[in-house]
Design a protein around this motif. Structure first.
Motif, PDB file in Angstrom:
ATOM      1  N   LEU A 206      55.734  -2.194  34.309  1.00 21.12           N
ATOM      2  CA  LEU A 206      56.319  -0.906  34.668  1.00 21.12           C
ATOM      3  C   LEU A 206      55.374  -0.198  35.623  1.00 21.12           C
ATOM      4  N   LEU A 207      55.940   0.383  36.679  1.00 20.50           N
ATOM      5  CA  LEU A 207      55.153   1.011  37.747  1.00 20.50           C
ATOM      6  C   LEU A 207      55.502   2.488  37.856  1.00 20.50           C
ATOM      7  N   PRO A 208      54.637   3.359  37.319  1.00 15.06           N
ATOM      8  CA  PRO A 208      54.906   4.795  37.457  1.00 15.06           C
ATOM      9  C   PRO A 208      55.088   5.193  38.915  1.00 15.06           C
ATOM     10  N   PHE A 209      55.978   6.085  39.148  1.00  8.47           N
ATOM     11  CA  PHE A 209      56.361   6.648  40.438  1.00  8.47           C
ATOM     12  C   PHE A 209      57.214   5.683  41.260  1.00  8.47           C
ATOM     13  N   ALA A 210      56.863   4.403  41.298  1.00 10.68           N
ATOM     14  CA  ALA A 210      57.696   3.441  42.025  1.00 10.68           C
ATOM     15  C   ALA A 210      59.071   3.339  41.397  1.00 10.68           C
ATOM     16  N   ASP A 211      59.192   3.686  40.107  1.00 14.20           N
ATOM     17  CA  ASP A 211      60.495   3.603  39.459  1.00 14.20           C
ATOM     18  C   ASP A 211      61.417   4.758  39.843  1.00 14.20           C
ATOM     19  N   TYR A 212      60.965   5.606  40.756  1.00 16.29           N
ATOM     20  CA  TYR A 212      61.853   6.616  41.336  1.00 16.29           C
ATOM     21  C   TYR A 212      62.820   5.990  42.352  1.00 16.29           C
ATOM     22  N   PHE A 213      62.456   4.858  42.932  1.00  9.38           N
ATOM     23  CA  PHE A 213      63.277   4.261  43.976  1.00  9.38           C
ATOM     24  C   PHE A 213      64.633   3.829  43.436  1.00  9.38           C
ATOM     25  N   ASN A 214      65.689   4.148  44.165  1.00  8.63           N
ATOM     26  CA  ASN A 214      67.021   3.635  43.873  1.00  8.63           C
ATOM     27  C   ASN A 214      67.269   2.370  44.680  1.00  8.63           C
ATOM     28  N   HIS A 215      68.334   1.653  44.333  1.00  9.37           N
ATOM     29  CA  HIS A 215      68.606   0.338  44.924  1.00  9.37           C
ATOM     30  C   HIS A 215      69.504   0.439  46.145  1.00  9.37           C
ATOM     31  N   SER A 216      69.211  -0.422  47.120  1.00  9.74           N
ATOM     32  CA  SER A 216      70.079  -0.600  48.278  1.00  9.74           C
ATOM     33  C   SER A 216      69.782  -1.949  48.901  1.00  9.74           C
ATOM     34  N   ASP A 217      70.771  -2.509  49.625  1.00  5.25           N
ATOM     35  CA  ASP A 217      70.528  -3.745  50.367  1.00  5.25           C
ATOM     36  C   ASP A 217      69.522  -3.506  51.489  1.00  5.25           C
ATOM     37  N   VAL A 218      69.608  -2.328  52.114  1.00 10.55           N
ATOM     38  CA  VAL A 218      68.668  -1.965  53.178  1.00 10.55           C
ATOM     39  C   VAL A 218      67.542  -1.191  52.521  1.00 10.55           C
ATOM     40  N   ALA A 219      66.417  -1.851  52.322  1.00  9.44           N
ATOM     41  CA  ALA A 219      65.379  -1.269  51.486  1.00  9.44           C
ATOM     42  C   ALA A 219      64.006  -1.435  52.113  1.00  9.44           C
ATOM     43  N   CYS A 220      63.019  -0.811  51.463  1.00 13.44           N
ATOM     44  CA  CYS A 220      61.654  -0.950  51.934  1.00 13.44           C
ATOM     45  C   CYS A 220      61.086  -2.313  51.546  1.00 13.44           C
ATOM     46  N   ASN A 221      59.992  -2.666  52.160  1.00 14.43           N
ATOM     47  CA  ASN A 221      59.324  -3.926  51.882  1.00 14.43           C
ATOM     48  C   ASN A 221      58.384  -3.749  50.696  1.00 14.43           C
ATOM     49  N   VAL A 222      58.397  -4.708  49.769  1.00 12.40           N
ATOM     50  CA  VAL A 222      57.604  -4.609  48.546  1.00 12.40           C
ATOM     51  C   VAL A 222      56.696  -5.825  48.436  1.00 12.40           C
ATOM     52  N   LYS A 223      55.417  -5.583  48.120  1.00 10.15           N
ATOM     53  CA  LYS A 223      54.472  -6.688  47.991  1.00 10.15           C
ATOM     54  C   LYS A 223      53.420  -6.355  46.947  1.00 10.15           C
ATOM     55  N   PHE A 224      53.063  -7.364  46.117  1.00 10.82           N
ATOM     56  CA  PHE A 224      51.963  -7.228  45.166  1.00 10.82           C
ATOM     57  C   PHE A 224      50.886  -8.232  45.535  1.00 10.82           C
ATOM     58  N   ASP A 225      49.665  -7.752  45.765  1.00  9.76           N
ATOM     59  CA  ASP A 225      48.595  -8.639  46.220  1.00  9.76           C
ATOM     60  C   ASP A 225      47.567  -8.956  45.135  1.00  9.76           C
ATOM     61  N   GLY A 226      47.889  -8.606  43.890  1.00 10.69           N
ATOM     62  CA  GLY A 226      46.955  -8.837  42.795  1.00 10.69           C
ATOM     63  C   GLY A 226      46.159  -7.601  42.429  1.00 10.69           C
ATOM     64  N   ARG A 227      46.098  -6.649  43.358  1.00 10.61           N
ATOM     65  CA  ARG A 227      45.391  -5.390  43.103  1.00 10.61           C
ATOM     66  C   ARG A 227      46.312  -4.184  43.189  1.00 10.61           C
ATOM     67  N   ASN A 228      47.264  -4.241  44.137  1.00 12.46           N
ATOM     68  CA  ASN A 228      48.168  -3.114  44.361  1.00 12.46           C
ATOM     69  C   ASN A 228      49.595  -3.595  44.585  1.00 12.46           C
ATOM     70  N   TYR A 229      50.527  -2.823  44.082  1.00 12.61           N
ATOM     71  CA  TYR A 229      51.936  -2.969  44.448  1.00 12.61           C
ATOM     72  C   TYR A 229      52.151  -2.004  45.605  1.00 12.61           C
ATOM     73  N   ILE A 230      52.537  -2.539  46.776  1.00  9.46           N
ATOM     74  CA  ILE A 230      52.648  -1.697  47.971  1.00  9.46           C
ATOM     75  C   ILE A 230      54.095  -1.678  48.459  1.00  9.46           C
ATOM     76  N   PHE A 231      54.608  -0.496  48.668  1.00  7.13           N
ATOM     77  CA  PHE A 231      55.971  -0.286  49.167  1.00  7.13           C
ATOM     78  C   PHE A 231      55.862   0.259  50.588  1.00  7.13           C
ATOM     79  N   ARG A 232      56.370  -0.518  51.553  1.00 11.16           N
ATOM     80  CA  ARG A 232      56.268  -0.128  52.958  1.00 11.16           C
ATOM     81  C   ARG A 232      57.658   0.135  53.547  1.00 11.16           C
ATOM     82  N   ALA A 233      57.732   1.108  54.421  1.00 11.50           N
ATOM     83  CA  ALA A 233      58.995   1.422  55.089  1.00 11.50           C
ATOM     84  C   ALA A 233      59.321   0.336  56.105  1.00 11.50           C
ATOM     85  N   THR A 234      60.585  -0.037  56.182  1.00 15.15           N
ATOM     86  CA  THR A 234      61.029  -1.021  57.172  1.00 15.15           C
ATOM     87  C   THR A 234      61.738  -0.361  58.342  1.00 15.15           C
ATOM     88  N   LYS A 235      61.853   0.963  58.292  1.00 16.43           N
ATOM     89  CA  LYS A 235      62.450   1.712  59.398  1.00 16.43           C
ATOM     90  C   LYS A 235      61.911   3.134  59.344  1.00 16.43           C
TER      91      LYS A 235
END
Length: 401
Positions: A206-235
């Motif tokens: 469970l990721l506090p604050f990230a769980d605010y995001f709602n779902h869409s097909d057109v979405a931000c980029n999500v990546k976990f590198d072992g240290r951080n879950y990073i949400f990046r804008a794609t537009k």
């Protein structure tokens, strides 16, 4: 980005708490939100003294829900600001079919229902049909997006059986609420190099604050590198514009069951013709399909049917020897595109009739005296069935064009 409660003091306090946990909001280089590992709720966040109460092999999902329900109040106090932003149980009761009254979710025997349908939920969710006697499945197979409600209920009941053996006095309402919180707000969590488990539900956090995001097909980029879950804008997003993330390429019936919503436009929208097709095929023909690995998961989209469905249609009229040669790629002898299309059109029409039958029943229920809270559920079901009817119409037009 839209919180699950009205913006106000609770949201502000939670935002302050999130920042204090190292969560970065509106970061640099288009990183909208960054959640460090230390701020996530993982199994390492739960005291070992609590985990040791449970038998080996207890599911991660069960542990999280049990912890939020029966964990030490001092341990849980750390998450108070976050938990106050969560949806209420009433919110779940309004939107999640698993908590709906029997009128809307349970199959009804034909003897009792008379002219009423057996179920008001779509077949992929309920596993039942109103306009046909579904076909007998001769073989078991993996089907992630069918019979969804029964599978979800089994997961919840299995979790409950595990937890009540440890905490006999635990509240069903509180536990099922927290189970749904975990189910609707968790993220896939796997450390780099770690092998994924057979059950994806065993790799979650469970990721506090990230769980605010709602779902869409057109979405931000999500990546976990072992240290951080990073949400990046794609537009580029204008100030105040809502930012989305993708929960995965799921059909609307899956989203409806698991999260309590569905999309107006869904690129992954899919219906399944399995029950319709199996009623048309003898046990011998089903055995042939199973042997050649074309058994089940017959998908219908707005653009038509999948190749597996075409193969199933061909077996209805082709000589078995010719059909075997065809599926192995040796020959197209005996294949008749018109016959194949006619059979497929009939299968799609069956699904369309199902939609029409259920829409009529829902409209009758809506015009009767039902509680206001159920009226909203009926409207939601009507809209979903209208989507299904439209998809069938589009698929039929695609097949004839």
């Amino acid at each position: 980005m839209r919180p699950n409660c009205s913006p106000g003091e609770e949201h502000e306090l939670f935002t302050e708490w999130a920042i204090s946990q190292g969560i970065i909001i509106n970061g640099e280089d288009e990183a909208i939100v960054t959640v460090p590992l230390k701020a996530m709720l993982t199994t390492n966040s739960i005291p070992s003294s609590f985990i040791s109460k449970f038998p080996g092999g207890c599911s991660v999902h069960t542990l999280y829900a049990a912890f939020f329900t029966n964990g030490d109040p001092e341990d849980l106090q750390h998450y108070d600001a976050w938990r106050k932003t969560w949806p209420s149980r009433q919110d779940f009761e309004n939107t999640m079919p698993i908590l709906w009254p029997s009128l809307l979710r349970d199959p009804i025997s034909k003897a009792k229902s008379h002219s009423s349908p057996r179920t008001l939920l779509p077949p992929s969710i309920s596993g039942s049909w109103n306009s046909i006697q579904k076909g007998k499945r001769e073989y078991e197979y993996e089907s992630r997006h069918q019979n969804l409600l029964a599978r979800q209920e089994k997961r919840l009941r299995d979790a409950w059986d595990t937890v009540v053996a440890v905490f006999p006095d635990i509240s069903w309402e509180a536990f099922s609420y927290h189970w749904l919180i975990v189910n609707t707000r968790s993220f896939f969590f796997l450390m780099p190099g770690q092998e994924p488990p057979e059950d994806r539900n065993e790799a979650m956090a469970l990721l506090p604050f990230a769980d605010y995001f709602n779902h869409s097909d057109v979405a931000c980029n999500v990546k976990f590198d072992g240290r951080n879950y990073i949400f990046r804008a794609t537009k580029h997003y204008d100030k105040g514009e809502e930012i989305y993330m993708s929960y995965g390429p799921h059909p609307n019936d899956f989203l409806y069951t698991e999260y309590g919503f569905y999309l107006d436009e869904n690129k992954s929208e899919t219906l399944y013709l399995d029950d319709v097709i199996f009623r048309d095929l003898s046990a011998n023909l089903q055995r042939e399909l199973e042997f050649e690995q074309y058994y089940g998961n017959y998908q219908l989209t707005a653009s038509g049917v999948c190749y597996r469905t075409e193969v199933a249609a061909c077996i209805k009229y082709m000589a078995l020897g010719d059909w075997r040669s065809y599926v192995l790629g040796y020959s197209t002898k005996g294949v008749d595109a018109d016959k194949t299309n006619e059979i497929i059109q009939g299968w799609i029409k069956t699904y369309s009739n199902e939609a029409n039958t259920t829409i009529t029943s829902l409209e009758k229920i809506r015009s009767s005296k039902v509680e206001r809270k159920d009226q909203e559920k009926i409207d939601s079901l009507l809209k979903r069935w209208s989507q299904i009817e439209e998809l069938c119409d589009q698929a039929q037009q695609s097949a004839t064009s």
